[in-house]
Design an enzyme around this catalytic site. Structure first.
Site, PDB file in Angstrom:
ATOM      1  N   ARG A  32     -18.223  -2.247  -1.181  1.00  8.33           N
ATOM      2  CA  ARG A  32     -17.987  -1.425   0.014  1.00  8.33           C
ATOM      3  C   ARG A  32     -19.294  -1.048   0.694  1.00  8.33           C
ATOM      4  NH1 ARG A  32     -13.018   1.636  -2.954  1.00  8.33           N
ATOM      5  NH2 ARG A  32     -11.298   0.554  -1.932  1.00  8.33           N
ATOM      6  N   ARG A  42     -13.379  -1.343 -10.077  1.00 10.85           N
ATOM      7  CA  ARG A  42     -13.658  -0.139  -9.285  1.00 10.85           C
ATOM      8  C   ARG A  42     -15.169   0.111  -9.179  1.00 10.85           C
ATOM      9  NH1 ARG A  42      -9.269   2.590  -7.783  1.00 10.85           N
ATOM     10  NH2 ARG A  42     -10.260   4.624  -7.628  1.00 10.85           N
ATOM     11  N   GLU A  94       1.474  -3.089  -9.061  1.00 15.98           N
ATOM     12  CA  GLU A  94       0.885  -3.769  -7.900  1.00 15.98           C
ATOM     13  C   GLU A  94       0.834  -5.281  -8.095  1.00 15.98           C
ATOM     14  OE1 GLU A  94      -1.915  -0.057  -6.371  1.00 15.98           O
ATOM     15  OE2 GLU A  94      -2.878  -1.919  -7.020  1.00 15.98           O
ATOM     16  N   PHE A 133      -3.048   9.503   6.967  1.00 12.40           N
ATOM     17  CA  PHE A 133      -3.677   8.223   7.309  1.00 12.40           C
ATOM     18  C   PHE A 133      -2.744   7.032   7.107  1.00 12.40           C
ATOM     19  CE2 PHE A 133      -4.998   9.284   2.911  1.00 12.40           C
ATOM     20  CZ  PHE A 133      -4.527   8.158   2.218  1.00 12.40           C
ATOM     21  N   TYR A 176       1.891   0.420  -0.089  1.00  8.42           N
ATOM     22  CA  TYR A 176       1.237   1.730  -0.025  1.00  8.42           C
ATOM     23  C   TYR A 176       2.241   2.881   0.009  1.00  8.42           C
ATOM     24  CZ  TYR A 176      -3.444  -0.270   0.734  1.00  8.42           C
ATOM     25  OH  TYR A 176      -4.644  -0.910   0.593  1.00  8.42           O
ATOM     26  N   THR A 188     -14.274   4.828  -2.209  1.00 10.69           N
ATOM     27  CA  THR A 188     -13.327   4.497  -1.132  1.00 10.69           C
ATOM     28  C   THR A 188     -13.987   4.593   0.238  1.00 10.69           C
ATOM     29  OG1 THR A 188     -11.544   5.385  -2.489  1.00 10.69           O
ATOM     30  CG2 THR A 188     -11.081   5.113  -0.143  1.00 10.69           C
ATOM     31  N   ASN A 231     -12.299  -0.784   4.661  1.00  7.85           N
ATOM     32  CA  ASN A 231     -13.205  -0.617   3.520  1.00  7.85           C
ATOM     33  C   ASN A 231     -13.215  -1.826   2.579  1.00  7.85           C
ATOM     34  OD1 ASN A 231     -10.759  -0.171   2.275  1.00  7.85           O
ATOM     35  ND2 ASN A 231     -11.382   1.680   1.192  1.00  7.85           N
ATOM     36  N   HIS A 268      -9.282  -3.452  -1.860  1.00  8.52           N
ATOM     37  CA  HIS A 268      -8.431  -2.524  -2.611  1.00  8.52           C
ATOM     38  C   HIS A 268      -8.497  -2.916  -4.083  1.00  8.52           C
ATOM     39  CE1 HIS A 268      -4.981  -0.227  -4.034  1.00  8.52           C
ATOM     40  NE2 HIS A 268      -4.649  -1.322  -4.700  1.00  8.52           N
ATOM     41  N   LYS A 302      -9.435  -7.095   2.108  1.00  9.41           N
ATOM     42  CA  LYS A 302      -8.735  -6.602   3.297  1.00  9.41           C
ATOM     43  C   LYS A 302      -9.124  -7.389   4.554  1.00  9.41           C
ATOM     44  CE  LYS A 302      -8.131  -1.924   1.403  1.00  9.41           C
ATOM     45  NZ  LYS A 302      -8.125  -0.472   1.750  1.00  9.41           N
TER      46      LYS A 302
HETATM   47  P1  CMP Z   1      -7.132   1.720  -0.872  1.00 10.96           P
HETATM   48  O1  CMP Z   1      -7.821   1.652  -2.188  1.00 10.96           O
HETATM   49  O2  CMP Z   1      -6.611   0.441  -0.325  1.00 10.96           O
HETATM   50  O3  CMP Z   1      -5.922   2.758  -0.963  1.00 10.96           O
HETATM   51  C1  CMP Z   1      -5.457   3.495   0.141  1.00 10.96           C
HETATM   52  C2  CMP Z   1      -6.331   3.343   1.351  1.00 10.96           C
HETATM   53  O4  CMP Z   1      -6.159   4.315   2.344  1.00 10.96           O
HETATM   54  C3  CMP Z   1      -7.769   3.460   0.933  1.00 10.96           C
HETATM   55  O5  CMP Z   1      -8.152   2.315   0.205  1.00 10.96           O
HETATM   56  C4  CMP Z   1      -8.448   3.655   2.294  1.00 10.96           C
HETATM   57  O6  CMP Z   1      -8.776   2.424   2.915  1.00 10.96           O
HETATM   58  C5  CMP Z   1      -7.354   4.320   3.134  1.00 10.96           C
HETATM   59  N1  CMP Z   1      -7.686   5.689   3.520  1.00 10.96           N
HETATM   60  C6  CMP Z   1      -7.846   6.144   4.773  1.00 10.96           C
HETATM   61  N2  CMP Z   1      -8.125   7.450   4.772  1.00 10.96           N
HETATM   62  C7  CMP Z   1      -8.164   7.853   3.487  1.00 10.96           C
HETATM   63  C8  CMP Z   1      -8.414   9.110   2.826  1.00 10.96           C
HETATM   64  N3  CMP Z   1      -8.684  10.220   3.514  1.00 10.96           N
HETATM   65  N4  CMP Z   1      -8.361   9.135   1.469  1.00 10.96           N
HETATM   66  C9  CMP Z   1      -8.067   8.021   0.759  1.00 10.96           C
HETATM   67  N5  CMP Z   1      -7.823   6.821   1.323  1.00 10.96           N
HETATM   68  C10 CMP Z   1      -7.870   6.730   2.666  1.00 10.96           C
END
Ligand code: CMP
Length: 140
Positions: A103, A86, A127, A58, A50, A92, A113, A116, A10
């Site tokens: 992370r 993962r 994806e 969010f 997304y 996350t 973060n 992805h 990211k």
């Molecule tokens: P990612 O794996 O890219 O998928 C969705 C993204 O939304 C996640 O990583 C986070 O960076 C972002 N995000 C922000 N707030 C939340 C939340 N409350 N729960 C999950 N993802 C979140």
């Protein structure tokens, strides 16, 4: 099983200049980079990627963040690539990520973060196809 997964480094991690450090973690875990593209996502591209999160509170912040700078997008291939990636990423929310994960080491917040990774085989296929033509993913 031999799997492929979609990974995105990211904008926060690209800005920290740690693409190589993250690639090294993939490689040391036995994951091969079988497609890659460095690019600035458009708002429409980030919203489409997304789309499953469109109704989440969010969503706007997530899209704004994902277009705040360039990203490095790759397909990874290997045994249990989805779960392995993962594990390498960690939770996350970086505050909950295990020590030594990407992370924990590079992320600043749940939005910024660092990476992805696809969460399941079905989403991985969707994806990867979102960013790469079939001919651009080359096993070795
Ligand atoms: P990612 O794996 O890219 O998928 C969705 C993204 O939304 C996640 O990583 C986070 O960076 C972002 N995000 C922000 N707030 C939340 C939340 N409350 N729960 C999950 N993802 C979140």
């Amino acid at each position: 099983a031999l799997e492929r997964t979609l990974s995105i480094i990211k904008p926060d991690a690209v800005a920290k200049n740690v693409i190589g450090e993250i690639y090294t973690r993939f490689e040391k875990a036995g994951l091969k980079i079988v497609a890659a593209r460095y690019k600035q996502l458009s708002r429409a591209e980030a919203e489409g990627f997304y789309a499953v999160h469109r109704e989440r509170p969010f969503f706007k912040a997530l899209v704004d963040f994902m277009i705040s700078g360039p990203v490095m997008i790759q397909a990874l291939e290997g045994e249990d690539a989805i779960a392995k990636n993962r594990q390498l990423m960690g939770a996350t929310d970086p505050k909950k990520a295990d020590a030594g994960t990407i992370r924990a080491d590079f992320a600043d917040s749940i939005d910024a973060n660092a990476v992805h990774g696809s969460d399941a085989a079905e989403t991985a296929a969707v994806e990867i196809a979102y960013f790469f033509a079939a001919t651009e993913v080359v096993s070795r």
